[in-house]
Design a protein around this motif. Structure first.
Motif, short mmCIF file in Angstrom:
data_model
loop_
_atom_site.label_atom_id
_atom_site.label_comp_id
_atom_site.label_asym_id
_atom_site.label_seq_id
_atom_site.Cartn_x
_atom_site.Cartn_y
_atom_site.Cartn_z
N ALA A 287 29.98 34.56 39.06
CA ALA A 287 29.75 36.01 39.14
C ALA A 287 30.07 36.48 40.54
CB ALA A 287 28.30 36.35 38.78
N GLY A 288 30.61 37.70 40.65
CA GLY A 288 30.94 38.20 41.97
C GLY A 288 31.20 39.69 41.98
N HIS A 289 31.15 40.25 43.16
CA HIS A 289 31.38 41.67 43.37
C HIS A 289 32.67 41.85 44.17
CE1 HIS A 289 30.25 45.55 45.70
NE2 HIS A 289 30.84 45.89 44.57
N VAL B 92 24.78 26.00 35.43
CA VAL B 92 25.03 26.35 36.84
C VAL B 92 25.59 27.77 36.91
CG1 VAL B 92 26.55 25.88 38.82
CG2 VAL B 92 25.41 23.99 37.64
N ALA B 93 25.16 28.53 37.91
CA ALA B 93 25.76 29.83 38.21
C ALA B 93 26.04 29.89 39.71
CB ALA B 93 24.86 30.98 37.80
N ILE C 237 33.97 26.32 33.76
CA ILE C 237 33.46 27.68 33.86
C ILE C 237 33.68 28.38 32.52
CG2 ILE C 237 33.65 29.91 35.02
CD1 ILE C 237 34.59 28.42 37.52
N ARG C 238 32.57 28.69 31.84
CA ARG C 238 32.68 29.22 30.47
C ARG C 238 32.28 30.68 30.37
NH1 ARG C 238 36.25 27.71 28.85
NH2 ARG C 238 35.74 28.46 26.77
N GLY C 239 31.90 31.31 31.47
CA GLY C 239 31.57 32.72 31.43
C GLY C 239 31.68 33.32 32.81
N PHE C 240 31.99 34.62 32.87
CA PHE C 240 32.08 35.27 34.17
C PHE C 240 31.53 36.68 34.10
CE2 PHE C 240 36.15 36.41 32.17
CZ PHE C 240 36.24 37.76 32.45
N GLY D 146 36.35 34.61 42.23
CA GLY D 146 35.74 33.95 41.09
C GLY D 146 36.69 33.82 39.91
N MET D 147 37.49 34.85 39.67
CA MET D 147 38.41 34.78 38.55
C MET D 147 39.58 33.85 38.83
SD MET D 147 38.17 38.70 37.13
CE MET D 147 38.63 38.39 35.42
N GLN D 148 39.93 33.67 40.09
CA GLN D 148 40.91 32.64 40.43
C GLN D 148 40.32 31.24 40.21
OE1 GLN D 148 43.46 33.32 44.05
NE2 GLN D 148 41.98 34.96 44.36
N LEU D 149 39.06 31.09 40.57
CA LEU D 149 38.42 29.78 40.42
C LEU D 149 38.32 29.38 38.95
CD1 LEU D 149 37.06 27.46 42.01
CD2 LEU D 149 34.88 28.64 41.65
N LEU D 150 37.99 30.34 38.08
CA LEU D 150 37.85 29.96 36.68
C LEU D 150 39.18 29.51 36.06
CD1 LEU D 150 38.77 32.26 34.30
CD2 LEU D 150 36.91 33.49 35.38
#
Length: 218
Positions: A105-107, A27-28, A124-127, A114-118
């Motif tokens: 992924a996000g801008h 999933v992305a 979530i194994r990659g960003f 996104g980094m808060q969600l991970l």
């Protein structure tokens, strides 16, 4: 590309979904930039990220945060938008429980969300964080950052400062058990005008490395 309506915390969230092409597909989820600065799921960077994950066989979702497009609710300074992202990921997982891994992924503002969600979702194994606004928002919640990923920054960006992003990268690189890649695009501004090809080459090169079965980064 099916239009989808996701049940969010403040009502419906408008999205676009590329369905899983096979069982157990990864999933992305792609998050757009600041709603108050014109950010939507249809902006170029968000669409390009969506396309590259789709082409790689991911179940891929992009959606509008609350108050954007046909998504209900009002802008909530990141608090509600984090809840929107969590609800969207819950929705995907409700019908694709067999996914082995998840990427975010996000801008800019989307990278911050996104980094808060991970931090909250161990699946979530990659960003991929493009221009994370480290000079505008507090990133101290990444203590420690649980996943490896890439941070990409435009060297001519006068909104998200390269020096602020460098400090974030340096801090994350002191942590053990993760690997933080950092690419700077020499002529790129905040929107990567004229440098979209270079931006996506950076993304694709990183994904080639991470998705290689022999990659040392898991």
């Amino acid at each position: 590309m099916p239009e989808v309506i996701i049940p969010g915390p403040e009502g419906r969230l408008e999205g676009r979904l590329s369905p899983a092409p096979r069982p157990r597909a990864p999933v992305a989820m792609i998050l757009h930039s600041h709603p108050k600065a014109g950010g939507t799921m249809n902006e170029r960077i968000t669409q390009n990220l969506f396309k590259t994950f789709k082409q790689r066989g991911f179940l891929t979702l992009r959606f509008n945060f609350r108050g954007v497009g046909r998504s209900q609710g009002e802008f909530d300074n990141g608090i509600g938008e984090l809840s929107d992202a969590a609800a969207a990921l819950d929705w995907v997982q409700s019908f694709h429980e067999e996914a082995q891994t998840t990427w975010i992924a996000g801008h800019s503002f989307g990278a911050w969300i996104g980094m808060q969600l991970l931090m909250r979702r161990p699946e979530i194994r990659g960003f991929i964080s493009i221009s994370p606004p480290a000079n505008m928002y507090d990133f101290s919640f990444l203590a420690p950052c649980p996943s490896s990923g890439i941070i990409i920054q435009g060297k001519e960006d006068d909104i998200v400062t390269p020096s602020g992003v460098q400090k974030l990268v340096d801090k994350l690189r002191t942590q053990k058990h993760i690997t933080i890649h950092h690419d700077e695009i020499p002529r790129a501004n905040f929107l990567y005008d004229g440098e979209q090809e270079a931006l996506m080459a950076s993304v694709d090169n990183y994904l080639d490395m991470r998705l290689d079965p022999n990659s040392p980064i898991k």
